[in-house]
Write an enzyme that holds these catalytic residues in place. Structure first.
Site, short mmCIF file in Angstrom:
data_model
loop_
_atom_site.label_atom_id
_atom_site.label_comp_id
_atom_site.label_asym_id
_atom_site.label_seq_id
_atom_site.Cartn_x
_atom_site.Cartn_y
_atom_site.Cartn_z
CG HIS A 122 -3.46 16.68 41.20
ND1 HIS A 122 -2.56 17.70 41.02
CD2 HIS A 122 -3.27 16.24 42.48
CE1 HIS A 122 -1.86 17.88 42.12
NE2 HIS A 122 -2.27 17.01 43.03
CG HIS A 124 -5.05 17.64 46.95
ND1 HIS A 124 -4.35 18.83 47.03
CD2 HIS A 124 -4.16 16.72 46.44
CE1 HIS A 124 -3.12 18.64 46.60
NE2 HIS A 124 -2.97 17.37 46.25
CD GLU A 125 -4.53 12.92 45.26
OE1 GLU A 125 -4.14 12.80 44.08
OE2 GLU A 125 -3.77 13.21 46.20
CD GLU A 166 0.52 18.20 44.81
OE1 GLU A 166 -0.39 18.15 45.67
OE2 GLU A 166 0.67 17.36 43.92
CG ASP A 168 -3.37 22.03 48.76
OD1 ASP A 168 -3.67 20.82 48.75
OD2 ASP A 168 -2.30 22.46 49.25
#
Length: 404
Positions: A270, A266-267, A341, A345
């Site tokens: 970004h 997930h990070e 976000e 995800d």
């Protein structure tokens, strides 16, 4: 002019109070519903914690508003009169530093209650008095050295440039970028112990994940967060060659390998979507607006405050009023952030699986006592992440009922 400033701040405080009250009422109603996501016991605890934090917010907002009124009414003039120095630059630096020190001491009881009262009562805070005291001393020392240097430079820019707010913005942006680069290497180790990740299998899997995303890191580290707090977290710190993967020891202890990789995925989402650069750019725009605004305040405002229009007074007003300006930007920033976000995800679920990411998100919510419901207005104004129920729905997972 000063009455316009006071009226704007009162509106700002009034909105925050209203939203906190709405949130308390919303959570109380949701608390009576069948538990979802969290276990029945943690669902109730999460609701109680949310209500307690909102009540604490009510008290904080009222106190902050009274402080603001005090600073605007007589405090800024008092600090300026208290400091008697002939050197204009030194006078401005000392005035600002004294203002920040006094404001810090006036707000310290709230920080102590948050840490040793509220968070201790709900099982989050694990910090002891000695660690807390040394943290404050180290932070004060860093502020004295680096804060003093920053305010000295800003005072000089204001003194020597007509359009100082342009140069002040560029200088401040450069400082912010520099702090982001050195934060994981120099600042974090002053407060926490960072150790290279010992689990070779997990480390190898993380490095493969980074390689797949095209991210070069200076290492994967475990941080001893448990000596201060039991919450779970992980982050990519730094910019450029200083980037590090930092895993809280609490996270490593609670998540399975696949869940942890999904969280890191997930990070990495970004990073892949360049959200970090976009956040820096949007923050730079907001900072530029602030400098343009505070760099062109009318003389009548300073006359009403009974102070000279000089570097120290301008910087104090900047510090006092910047939260109000940030609050205006928050709905837009929050909307963009929540969209980012969802995309992160999606990437995280591709790195491992939707099941692994959903399981990790549920565990994070359960361990951090994150109540699954929030008032819509609170979401619009404050939430940078979508509510977990919406994130799980977007990932195609059914509504999870808590265990009885």
């Amino acid at each position: 002019m000063v009455w316009i400033v006071i009226a704007l701040y009162m509106c700002y405080s009034g909105i925050r109070l209203y939203v906190a009250l709405l949130e308390i009422g919303h959570v109380k109603k949701a608390k009576a519903l069948p538990p979802v996501i969290l276990s029945a016991q943690n669902y109730e605890k999460a609701a109680e914690y949310k209500i307690a934090t909102q009540k604490f917010a009510l008290a904080s907002i009222v106190y902050e508003t009274l402080l603001f009124m005090g600073w605007v009414g007589f405090g800024i003039a008092f600090v300026n009169e208290l400091v008697v120095l002939e050197n204009a630059l030194l006078h401005s630096v000392v005035v600002v530093m004294l203002f920040i020190a006094m404001n810090y001491l006036l707000m310290l009881p709230f920080e102590i209650y948050q840490t040793f009262g509220l968070d201790k009562a709900f099982g989050f805070s694990t910090i002891d008095g000695r660690t807390f005291l040394f943290d404050q001393i180290k932070a004060a020392g860093m502020f004295l050295v680096f804060g003093g240097a920053f305010f000295w430079a800003m005072s000089a820019i204001m003194a020597y440039f007509t359009y100082w707010w342009v140069y002040g913005f560029l200088f401040s942006l450069g400082v912010i970028l520099c702090i982001n680069m050195i934060y994981p290497i120099f600042i974090v180790p002053m407060f926490n112990k960072l150790t290279p990740l010992e689990d070779e299998s997990l480390k190898s899997s993380i490095e493969a994940l980074l390689k797949r995303a095209g991210l070069k890191s200076s290492g994967v580290f475990s941080l001893d967060a448990s000596k201060r707090d039991n919450r779970l977290n992980a982050y990519f710190g730094g910019l450029g060659s200083s980037k590090r993967v930092v895993l809280f020891d609490t996270l490593i202890a609670k998540l399975e390998k696949q869940e942890l990789l999904a969280v890191l995925g997930h990070e990495l989402g970004h990073f892949k979507h360049k959200d970090i650069l976009k956040n820096i750019a949007s923050s730079a725009v907001m900072l530029l607006v602030m400098f343009a605004l505070f760099g062109n305040l009318p003389q009548t405002l300073f006359d009403a405050l009974h102070v000279k229009k000089e570097a120290g007074s301008v910087m104090i007003l900047f510090l006092l009023l910047s939260p109000l300006v940030s609050f205006i930007f928050m709905p837009l920033f929050g909307l963009v952030s929540r969209y980012n976000e969802y995309r992160a995800d999606a990437y995280g679920s591709e790195c491992e699986s939707k099941e692994a990411l959903c399981s990790a998100l549920v565990k994070l919510a359960d361990e951090n006592r994150s109540f699954p419901y929030a008032h819509p207005l609170s979401i619009v104004l404050y939430f940078t992440h979508p509510p977990l129920l919406q994130r799980l729905e977007k990932l195609g997972m059914p509504l999870l009922k808590g265990d009885a």
